[in-house]
Design a protein around this motif. Sequence first.
Motif, PDB file in Angstrom:
ATOM      1  N   SER A 259      -1.995  -0.673   4.290  1.00 13.87           N
ATOM      2  CA  SER A 259      -3.176  -1.298   3.694  1.00 13.87           C
ATOM      3  C   SER A 259      -2.799  -2.590   2.966  1.00 13.87           C
ATOM      4  N   LEU A 260      -1.707  -2.541   2.197  1.00 11.16           N
ATOM      5  CA  LEU A 260      -1.276  -3.737   1.471  1.00 11.16           C
ATOM      6  C   LEU A 260      -0.814  -4.829   2.433  1.00 11.16           C
ATOM      7  N   TYR A 261      -0.150  -4.441   3.516  1.00 10.44           N
ATOM      8  CA  TYR A 261       0.279  -5.431   4.513  1.00 10.44           C
ATOM      9  C   TYR A 261      -0.929  -6.080   5.180  1.00 10.44           C
ATOM     10  N   LEU A 262      -1.924  -5.251   5.519  1.00 12.72           N
ATOM     11  CA  LEU A 262      -3.146  -5.784   6.124  1.00 12.72           C
ATOM     12  C   LEU A 262      -3.858  -6.731   5.163  1.00 12.72           C
ATOM     13  N   LEU A 263      -3.918  -6.360   3.894  1.00 13.77           N
ATOM     14  CA  LEU A 263      -4.569  -7.218   2.895  1.00 13.77           C
ATOM     15  C   LEU A 263      -3.821  -8.541   2.725  1.00 13.77           C
TER      16      LEU A 263
END
Length: 650
Positions: A259-263
């Motif tokens: 999720s953090l990588y996508l964000l």
Amino acid sequence: MNRFIALIPRYLIKNRKRNFFVALSIVISVVLLVGVKVTVNSLNYRYRINAFNSGSGRDYALKLQFATEKLGMFLMIIVSIAAIAVVYNIFYITTLERIKEFSMLIVIGSSRGKINELILGEAFLISIVCIPLGLLMGCFGIKALFYFCISKDSDMLKELITKKDIIQAAIMVVISIFVSAFSPSRAMGKISPIEGIKENYINSLKGKKHKFNLMKQRNVFKFLNFTDSMACLNTKKSKKRLIVTVLSLTISIVITTSSLYLLSMFNPQKEAEKSTGGDILLNITDSRGLIKDYAYNDEDIKKIQAINGIKNTRKHKKIDMTITESKTFLTERGKKFLESISTSSKEEDKNQMPVTIYGVDDSEIESFKPYLKEGSLQLNNFSDKPTVIAVQNLHYKEYTNLSIGYNLVVSGTYRDNADGNFQPFKKANFNVAAILESTPIRPIDGQTSIILICSNKTLEIYFGIKEYEMVNVDVDSKATIYEISRSLSSIAKSKNYGNITIINDEISKMNQGNMVIRAVLLGFSMLLVVVGVINILNTMSISVVMRKREFGVLRAVGMSQAEVRTMIIKEGSLYGILSAILGNILSLAASYVIYNTMKADFLENEPFKIPWFIILSIVTLNIIITTLISLPAANRAINNSIVESIKAIE
């Protein structure tokens, strides 16, 4: 009412602390499932706009819908697995603590089926309260988030969550709860009631015996001290608990890291800069070719440059053409692409690669040096074959393999009057003088795979284009961007299709659009972290309950309270380390999948970069959390005296 059914509320109250964790896990799981369905439905709502288009637009929209449905189902399965892991652990420990009580009920005449009904009845009563609560929180909470942050479109809000989605989420949670409760109740049915009544029976449930030589282990791992070795030994005693707990924590790590990588790919500042190419963009929204006064002319440029506070301007001519008469510069993927978009049966028409040609001033070409891959930026404007700069395979299309010196035959059409009649341009030959790694021109069409850059003079000489479709404006740091935009607005409005875009407005718009995505993804990952925390908490509680007598014996033979506490804390840390190792591997794989899936939309020819900071931060936090969560269990293990611990009546 059946007397056994009447016992269920009593057991619920008696184990209210652990049942609270069960209820919390169920509510979180329902909210997560609803969140997944809402996210999928909102994406499909956007894609549906293109679903009825013909050709590649419709196919692309349908592919996106199919991909989001698959992603949604995958996430729902992940949530269900995490819920099963937590609820199973809690039911296992509550069943374990009541072995003696259940055994006595069987001895005085109760059947094993009634005991199963009792355990499953508890799960059922908790679920009929928690599932509706989770559905209400999920439906209304996420709808409110969409309403206030991104869209007040009533049709979209109606389609965010349907009755079918609610039923599907409820069914998946019910199945998860049933699976979680059925396994402990089935295990209870295998216990002999006579053995279960024994005071020390609980201490015999330590899993399979392992051939494990403590001294041999210490010889292999010289750095391990006694408490380290005991912690490793204790985690190996129950592989089932180890697998369930590590799996739960690993899921939390993978989802949070992904999720953090996508964000990190949703960068409003970067995307706004791509959309404007400067602080302010003046452009034309409908290309009219050679029609007089449809775009910005030299007089307009002088007016723009005369405005106080403008530091720099970059003016670009633009025209959409096709490269024809050769297939040698196409890759196999490029050939397939042309075949998919061609509407003509003529073979020569299937060789026409769409290309956008941009004109720039000679002074701007010097700024392209950081982008230069090979060749020379010195352009020849007046020969039979003027030179151009090529930027190919944008957005990872991989359609062409142009090289220095390649000859390109370019053709196209233009509108010769306001009625929109089209006439063909005279074909032109261009020679590739340089190839850039990425495009310095902003903005560009997100579907463009190849652009050619030449001088503005070249486009005027060979195609008769005198006006500029794009003007990028940089504002001085001391000036006010909105005051300057008001002055520029009158120039934009003087054109039928004139448009003005301000970078600050674009950043605000993108931030608003990304707000829900951030909230859903971060909320999703944080809730899974809570589920993982609950799971490790209950795992350590089970460990202490089952080994209380063992701790008493260890203390009796000389082990201090501090050493017992340290041993249990190290067990918790070991769960964190094992899940961190597995989570690291899976997080890298998940991040690479996200990169491959999203790179065409959010990146431009950028290589995959391992998100070291995200991974190391999550891993460190995971180990710290698992260590801290072990503290209550460690304190509980030494609360009783040595004699009371050895008696171990649970």
